[in-house]
Design a protein around this motif. Structure first.
Motif, PDB file in Angstrom:
ATOM      1  N   ILE A 209       0.861  -1.189   0.000  1.00 19.23           N
ATOM      2  CA  ILE A 209       0.000   0.000   0.000  1.00 19.23           C
ATOM      3  C   ILE A 209       0.894   1.234   0.000  1.00 19.23           C
ATOM      4  O   ILE A 209       1.827   1.340   0.810  1.00 19.23           O
ATOM      5  CB  ILE A 209      -0.919   0.040   1.239  1.00 19.23           C
ATOM      6  N   GLU A 210       0.629   2.160  -0.895  1.00 19.42           N
ATOM      7  CA  GLU A 210       1.439   3.373  -0.955  1.00 19.42           C
ATOM      8  C   GLU A 210       0.549   4.605  -0.908  1.00 19.42           C
ATOM      9  O   GLU A 210      -0.599   4.582  -1.370  1.00 19.42           O
ATOM     10  CB  GLU A 210       2.302   3.388  -2.218  1.00 19.42           C
ATOM     11  N   MET A 211       1.093   5.674  -0.324  1.00 21.58           N
ATOM     12  CA  MET A 211       0.371   6.938  -0.197  1.00 21.58           C
ATOM     13  C   MET A 211       1.020   7.979  -1.105  1.00 21.58           C
ATOM     14  O   MET A 211       2.244   8.188  -1.055  1.00 21.58           O
ATOM     15  CB  MET A 211       0.400   7.439   1.250  1.00 21.58           C
ATOM     16  N   GLN A 212       0.199   8.617  -1.926  1.00 21.39           N
ATOM     17  CA  GLN A 212       0.684   9.714  -2.761  1.00 21.39           C
ATOM     18  C   GLN A 212       0.753  10.971  -1.908  1.00 21.39           C
ATOM     19  O   GLN A 212      -0.248  11.386  -1.322  1.00 21.39           O
ATOM     20  CB  GLN A 212      -0.252   9.948  -3.940  1.00 21.39           C
ATOM     21  N   VAL A 213       1.923  11.570  -1.803  1.00 25.71           N
ATOM     22  CA  VAL A 213       2.069  12.797  -1.028  1.00 25.71           C
ATOM     23  C   VAL A 213       2.501  13.942  -1.934  1.00 25.71           C
ATOM     24  O   VAL A 213       3.105  13.731  -2.992  1.00 25.71           O
ATOM     25  CB  VAL A 213       3.089  12.633   0.131  1.00 25.71           C
ATOM     26  N   GLY A 270       7.169  18.857  -3.751  1.00 26.83           N
ATOM     27  CA  GLY A 270       6.767  18.176  -4.979  1.00 26.83           C
ATOM     28  C   GLY A 270       6.032  16.885  -4.715  1.00 26.83           C
ATOM     29  O   GLY A 270       5.488  16.652  -3.628  1.00 26.83           O
ATOM     30  N   ALA A 271       6.010  16.014  -5.742  1.00 26.91           N
ATOM     31  CA  ALA A 271       5.290  14.749  -5.670  1.00 26.91           C
ATOM     32  C   ALA A 271       6.201  13.652  -5.153  1.00 26.91           C
ATOM     33  O   ALA A 271       7.361  13.549  -5.552  1.00 26.91           O
ATOM     34  CB  ALA A 271       4.759  14.363  -7.048  1.00 26.91           C
ATOM     35  N   GLY A 272       5.672  12.816  -4.277  1.00 30.39           N
ATOM     36  CA  GLY A 272       6.422  11.670  -3.779  1.00 30.39           C
ATOM     37  C   GLY A 272       5.470  10.569  -3.371  1.00 30.39           C
ATOM     38  O   GLY A 272       4.259  10.793  -3.250  1.00 30.39           O
ATOM     39  N   THR A 273       5.998   9.391  -3.165  1.00 28.36           N
ATOM     40  CA  THR A 273       5.186   8.253  -2.758  1.00 28.36           C
ATOM     41  C   THR A 273       5.845   7.563  -1.582  1.00 28.36           C
ATOM     42  O   THR A 273       7.016   7.188  -1.660  1.00 28.36           O
ATOM     43  CB  THR A 273       5.018   7.248  -3.917  1.00 28.36           C
ATOM     44  N   VAL A 274       5.091   7.417  -0.510  1.00 30.79           N
ATOM     45  CA  VAL A 274       5.571   6.703   0.662  1.00 30.79           C
ATOM     46  C   VAL A 274       4.972   5.303   0.621  1.00 30.79           C
ATOM     47  O   VAL A 274       3.743   5.148   0.637  1.00 30.79           O
ATOM     48  CB  VAL A 274       5.189   7.427   1.959  1.00 30.79           C
ATOM     49  N   GLU A 275       5.822   4.299   0.528  1.00 31.71           N
ATOM     50  CA  GLU A 275       5.372   2.926   0.352  1.00 31.71           C
ATOM     51  C   GLU A 275       5.399   2.174   1.679  1.00 31.71           C
ATOM     52  O   GLU A 275       6.384   2.229   2.426  1.00 31.71           O
ATOM     53  CB  GLU A 275       6.244   2.217  -0.682  1.00 31.71           C
ATOM     54  N   PHE A 276       4.294   1.486   1.945  1.00 32.96           N
ATOM     55  CA  PHE A 276       4.158   0.692   3.157  1.00 32.96           C
ATOM     56  C   PHE A 276       3.915  -0.764   2.787  1.00 32.96           C
ATOM     57  O   PHE A 276       3.328  -1.062   1.736  1.00 32.96           O
ATOM     58  CB  PHE A 276       2.973   1.171   3.997  1.00 32.96           C
ATOM     59  N   ILE A 277       4.367  -1.651   3.655  1.00 32.67           N
ATOM     60  CA  ILE A 277       3.985  -3.050   3.538  1.00 32.67           C
ATOM     61  C   ILE A 277       3.035  -3.339   4.682  1.00 32.67           C
ATOM     62  O   ILE A 277       3.277  -2.939   5.822  1.00 32.67           O
ATOM     63  CB  ILE A 277       5.211  -3.979   3.563  1.00 32.67           C
ATOM     64  N   GLN A 299       5.142   8.407  -9.685  1.00 32.00           N
ATOM     65  CA  GLN A 299       5.125   6.960  -9.844  1.00 32.00           C
ATOM     66  C   GLN A 299       4.492   6.550 -11.175  1.00 32.00           C
ATOM     67  O   GLN A 299       3.662   7.273 -11.728  1.00 32.00           O
ATOM     68  CB  GLN A 299       4.314   6.310  -8.713  1.00 32.00           C
ATOM     69  N   VAL A 300       4.859   5.366 -11.652  1.00 31.60           N
ATOM     70  CA  VAL A 300       4.252   4.821 -12.869  1.00 31.60           C
ATOM     71  C   VAL A 300       2.732   4.793 -12.736  1.00 31.60           C
ATOM     72  O   VAL A 300       1.992   5.088 -13.675  1.00 31.60           O
ATOM     73  CB  VAL A 300       4.787   3.402 -13.152  1.00 31.60           C
ATOM     74  N   GLU A 301       2.252   4.449 -11.543  1.00 32.65           N
ATOM     75  CA  GLU A 301       0.814   4.235 -11.327  1.00 32.65           C
ATOM     76  C   GLU A 301       0.052   5.496 -10.948  1.00 32.65           C
ATOM     77  O   GLU A 301      -1.102   5.420 -10.487  1.00 32.65           O
ATOM     78  CB  GLU A 301       0.606   3.158 -10.269  1.00 32.65           C
ATOM     79  N   HIS A 302       0.637   6.683 -11.131  1.00 37.32           N
ATOM     80  CA  HIS A 302      -0.053   7.909 -10.738  1.00 37.32           C
ATOM     81  C   HIS A 302      -1.401   8.125 -11.424  1.00 37.32           C
ATOM     82  O   HIS A 302      -2.257   8.818 -10.865  1.00 37.32           O
ATOM     83  CB  HIS A 302       0.860   9.125 -10.970  1.00 37.32           C
ATOM     84  N   PRO A 303      -1.668   7.562 -12.630  1.00 35.03           N
ATOM     85  CA  PRO A 303      -2.976   7.802 -13.247  1.00 35.03           C
ATOM     86  C   PRO A 303      -4.175   7.336 -12.424  1.00 35.03           C
ATOM     87  O   PRO A 303      -5.262   7.920 -12.540  1.00 35.03           O
ATOM     88  CB  PRO A 303      -2.881   7.027 -14.571  1.00 35.03           C
ATOM     89  N   VAL A 304      -4.027   6.290 -11.594  1.00 37.76           N
ATOM     90  CA  VAL A 304      -5.196   5.861 -10.818  1.00 37.76           C
ATOM     91  C   VAL A 304      -5.542   6.895  -9.756  1.00 37.76           C
ATOM     92  O   VAL A 304      -6.716   7.098  -9.414  1.00 37.76           O
ATOM     93  CB  VAL A 304      -5.006   4.460 -10.191  1.00 37.76           C
ATOM     94  N   THR A 305      -4.527   7.572  -9.225  1.00 41.56           N
ATOM     95  CA  THR A 305      -4.787   8.662  -8.284  1.00 41.56           C
ATOM     96  C   THR A 305      -5.432   9.836  -9.004  1.00 41.56           C
ATOM     97  O   THR A 305      -6.364  10.470  -8.481  1.00 41.56           O
ATOM     98  CB  THR A 305      -3.481   9.104  -7.603  1.00 41.56           C
ATOM     99  N   GLU A 306      -4.964  10.128 -10.200  1.00 41.72           N
ATOM    100  CA  GLU A 306      -5.598  11.201 -10.987  1.00 41.72           C
ATOM    101  C   GLU A 306      -7.062  10.894 -11.254  1.00 41.72           C
ATOM    102  O   GLU A 306      -7.917  11.793 -11.222  1.00 41.72           O
ATOM    103  CB  GLU A 306      -4.837  11.382 -12.301  1.00 41.72           C
ATOM    104  N   ALA A 307      -7.372   9.617 -11.501  1.00 41.68           N
ATOM    105  CA  ALA A 307      -8.753   9.242 -11.826  1.00 41.68           C
ATOM    106  C   ALA A 307      -9.692   9.453 -10.644  1.00 41.68           C
ATOM    107  O   ALA A 307     -10.812   9.965 -10.808  1.00 41.68           O
ATOM    108  CB  ALA A 307      -8.800   7.789 -12.288  1.00 41.68           C
ATOM    109  N   ILE A 308      -9.279   9.054  -9.432  1.00 39.12           N
ATOM    110  CA  ILE A 308     -10.201   9.143  -8.284  1.00 39.12           C
ATOM    111  C   ILE A 308     -10.221  10.530  -7.650  1.00 39.12           C
ATOM    112  O   ILE A 308     -11.118  10.838  -6.857  1.00 39.12           O
ATOM    113  CB  ILE A 308      -9.862   8.098  -7.205  1.00 39.12           C
ATOM    114  N   THR A 309      -9.250  11.386  -8.002  1.00 37.49           N
ATOM    115  CA  THR A 309      -9.235  12.748  -7.462  1.00 37.49           C
ATOM    116  C   THR A 309      -9.618  13.800  -8.494  1.00 37.49           C
ATOM    117  O   THR A 309      -9.964  14.929  -8.130  1.00 37.49           O
ATOM    118  CB  THR A 309      -7.842  13.106  -6.908  1.00 37.49           C
ATOM    119  N   GLY A 310      -9.528  13.452  -9.786  1.00 39.33           N
ATOM    120  CA  GLY A 310      -9.813  14.425 -10.829  1.00 39.33           C
ATOM    121  C   GLY A 310      -8.714  15.457 -10.994  1.00 39.33           C
ATOM    122  O   GLY A 310      -8.945  16.523 -11.577  1.00 39.33           O
ATOM    123  N   LEU A 311      -7.512  15.164 -10.494  1.00 34.86           N
ATOM    124  CA  LEU A 311      -6.402  16.114 -10.530  1.00 34.86           C
ATOM    125  C   LEU A 311      -5.358  15.693 -11.562  1.00 34.86           C
ATOM    126  O   LEU A 311      -5.230  14.518 -11.882  1.00 34.86           O
ATOM    127  CB  LEU A 311      -5.742  16.199  -9.151  1.00 34.86           C
TER     128      LEU A 311
END
Length: 650
Positions: A209-213, A270-277, A299-311
């Motif tokens: 699980i990772e958090m977009q910050v 800026g943009a960063g990702t904090v990854e948790f296990i 991150q490669v997977e940033h589009p899914v965050t864009e989709a659920i936030t509209g940003l």
């Protein structure tokens, strides 16, 4: 806002950054290697500059060359994308020294989070939970082995620098540690220039699980919700989604707070990702998660965050780099619907995810999903870079609807040329356990049936053989002046034939490069073609190109070629003891010498492709003869490396 940007990357992320930059009115400047001279990102930018030969170490990783291009082109900022120099503190410093804005965090933050051992120590100090393990400086193999024993197996060996699963090995038994450590250190050195590793306890049923910050230069930091990246192979993500299945509001707030603390602890911007296990054995629970690492980039997977936030996260990156404040507070961050992303790769899951190279003879994407790609029909997948073809992202009101939408889109995608993972991605989207949310990072490994079979697809082969036969009869028809609409006839053939019963002919072909035989029976209804007893697939698509028939059947590609007389194709015959390169790559190590006796399954050589190591093993016992390569040599797919002679052979 900036007037111009140099994009220090290639492929789909370069195209993605250029799209937003153009919308913001910026002049876009691309860089490219000799292998990427005709690449899509080169044509999509306003201007492009050659920076060196194909290998990344001689082009995309040469800091001085990129800075020189930025100066000459008048770029106000440099966006590094992800991979390559995106987490290189020296590159960020070089940008600052040249008076060019680096679209990313300050060099100090990159350094703080770039080395996993130091990052974990920093996180412990900031009150962020970390996985138990050894994160110290001592790297003596015997000492590391003892630490692994003390931690308790299974353990993970992880490269101190870098990410993406490179330099990472899971070790289940003490006896396996030495070989795993050597391999991890070699891969880490080749990928990141740093062979140091750390040892961590392997978490049971791990969820990634990772958090977009995001943080600005005014002291503000927020998170944009989480992503679940637990569907992985070889520690590399395959399918990502947002939000995470089973995530509670309480746990999201706790993990988000820990992620923001991590960003603030290093003075992040800026943009960063904090990854948790997280321990997923009993579902996601408060207190059951630990910090793994922070990726100081997009991150490669940033589009899914864009989709659920509209940003638009790339726009946010530009605005923060330009000195603006974060546009939202934590309470204002949206979370609406569900998004799923599939990484569409040129690789063969049934053959250990070996990367596949070659020209994309055909490439067609369906409507209804977002597609981020850096290639098009006619593009080449080279052995020098990551073999991603595209990211396909589905968004819907519910997780079930998003998964169904993505599965349907994958089924309708056409890719001909290199082998791909389309069938695996579609199967994953429909897997009952994944649909139910009962999965972890080991899901793919525990379900090998999802990878498909390495055995030939007889129905697809039969369709390809039938098309080859049609071509041959058309050629013969032209030679005997048969009408264009007249069906093929066995009487056109010039070889011997039988007068009773159906006439049966053997049609030799090459099936995925290996000799095979199609059977052609002529009856009342014309010729009927079979391969291994199977008739031509009715639900397949056949494309003719490069003197071959490419057949797409249920997401899998089969290549059928005619056997040319005197071509020497029998050299591919199974059982001859030849060890051949399974893909284009570089020979990293030879583990045997001429005359050595080897056992079945013994490691013979290590080949690197797309920065990943692949070990070749003996398929039978015998003696090594005729080694045809040397360490450091580039080899093509199918090239003979050595021969294993059976005992008693001369």
């Amino acid at each position: 806002m900036f007037a111009s940007v140099l994009i220090a990357n290639r492929g789909e992320i370069a195209c993605r950054i250029a799209r937003t930059a153009k919308r913001l009115g910026m002049r876009t400047i691309a860089v490219y290697s000799e292998a990427d001279r005709d690449a899509l990102h080169v044509r999509q930018c306003d201007e492009a500059h050659l920076i060196g030969p194909a290998p990344a170490a001689e082009s995309y990783l040469v800091v001085e060359r990129i800075i020189e291009v930025a100066r000459k082109s008048g770029a106000q900022c440099i966006h590094p994308g992800y991979g390559f120099l995106s987490e290189n503190a020296e590159f960020a410093e070089a940008c600052v020294a040249a008076g060019i804005v680096f679209v990313g965090p300050p060099p100090s933050a990159i350094r703080a989070m770039g080395l996993k051992d130091r990052a974990k120590a920093l996180m412990q100090k900031a009150g962020v939970p970390v996985v138990p393990g050894y994160h110290g400086e001592l790297q003596e193999p015997g000492f590391l082995k003892q630490k692994a024993y003390e931690i308790g197996y299974p353990v993970l060996i992880k490269a101190v620098a870098g990410g993406g699963g490179k330099g990472m090995r899971r070790v289940d038994r003490h006896a396996e540690f030495d070989a795993a450590l050597e391999s991890a250190q070699r891969e880490a050195k080749n990928s990141f220039g740093d062979a140091r590793v750390l040892i961590e306890k392997y978490v049971a049923a791990p969820r990634h699980i990772e958090m977009q910050v995001f943080a600005d230069s005014h002291g503000n930091a927020i998170h944009l919700n989480e992503r679940d990246c637990s569907l992985q192979r070889r520690h590399q993500k395959v399918i990502e989604e947002a939000p995470a299945p089973g995530m509670s509001l309480e746990l999201r707030a706790a993990m988000g707070d820990a992620a923001v603390k991590a960003a603030l602890a290093v003075g992040y911007t800026g943009a960063g990702t904090v990854e948790f296990i997280a321990d997923g054995s009993n579902g996601l629970q408060p207190g059951g998660y630990w910090f793994m690492e922070m990726n100081t980039r997009l991150q490669v997977e940033h589009p899914v965050t864009e989709a659920i936030t509209g940003l638009d996260l790339v726009e946010w990156q530009f605005r923060i780099a330009a000195g603006e404040k974060l546009p939202l507070t934590q309470a204002q961050v949206p979370l609406d619907g569900h998004a799923v992303e599939a990484r569409f790769y040129a690789e063969d899951p049934a053959r250990g995810f070996l990367p596949s190279t070659g020209t994309l003879v055909a490439l067609q994407f369906p409507d209804g999903v977002r597609v981020d790609t850096g290639v098009e029909q006619g593009s080449a997948i080279s052995p020098y870079y990551d073999p991603m073809i595209a990211k396909m992202i589905a968004y819907a009101a519910t997780r079930e609807a998003a998964l169904e939408q993505l599965a349907s889109a994958l089924d309708r995608t056409v890719a001909v040329g290199p082998r791909t993972n389309l069938a695996l991605l579609s199967s994953l989207c429909r897997a009952p356990e994944f649909r139910a949310g009962t999965f972890d990072t080991g899901f793919i490994d525990r379900n090998p049936a999802l990878l498909g079979s390495a055995e030939p697809d007889g129905a697809a082969a039969a369709l390809g053989a039938a098309r080859l036969l049609e071509q041959e009869w058309a050629r013969i028809g032209r030679s005997v002046n048969r009408a264009a609409d007249e069906p093929p006839s066995p009487w056109d053939a010039t070889d011997g034939f039988q007068l009773s019963g159906a006439r049966v002919m053997a049609l030799p072909v090459l099936l995925d490069g290996e000799p095979a035989e199609a059977r052609v029976a002529y009856g009342r209804n014309g010729p009927a073609v079979t391969v291994a007893g199977e008739a031509p697939a009715a639900d397949a698509m056949a494309v003719e190109a490069d003197q071959a028939i490419y057949v797409l059947h249920r997401g899998r590609q089969t290549v059928v070629r005619p056997v040319q007389a005197g071509s020497g194709d029998v050299d591919h015959a199974d059982g001859d003891g030849q060890i051949k390169a399974p893909m284009h790559g570089k020979v990293l190590a030879l583990l045997v010498a001429d005359g050595d006796r080897v056992e079945k399954g013994q490691r013979l050589a290590v080949i690197e492709a797309m920065k990943m190591e692949h070990a070749l093993t003996a398929r039978r016992p015998g003696r090594v003869a005729g080694i045809a390569v040397a360490p450091g040599q580039q080899v093509a797919e199918g090239a003979r490396l050595m021969t294993i002679e059976a005992e008693g052979e001369a």
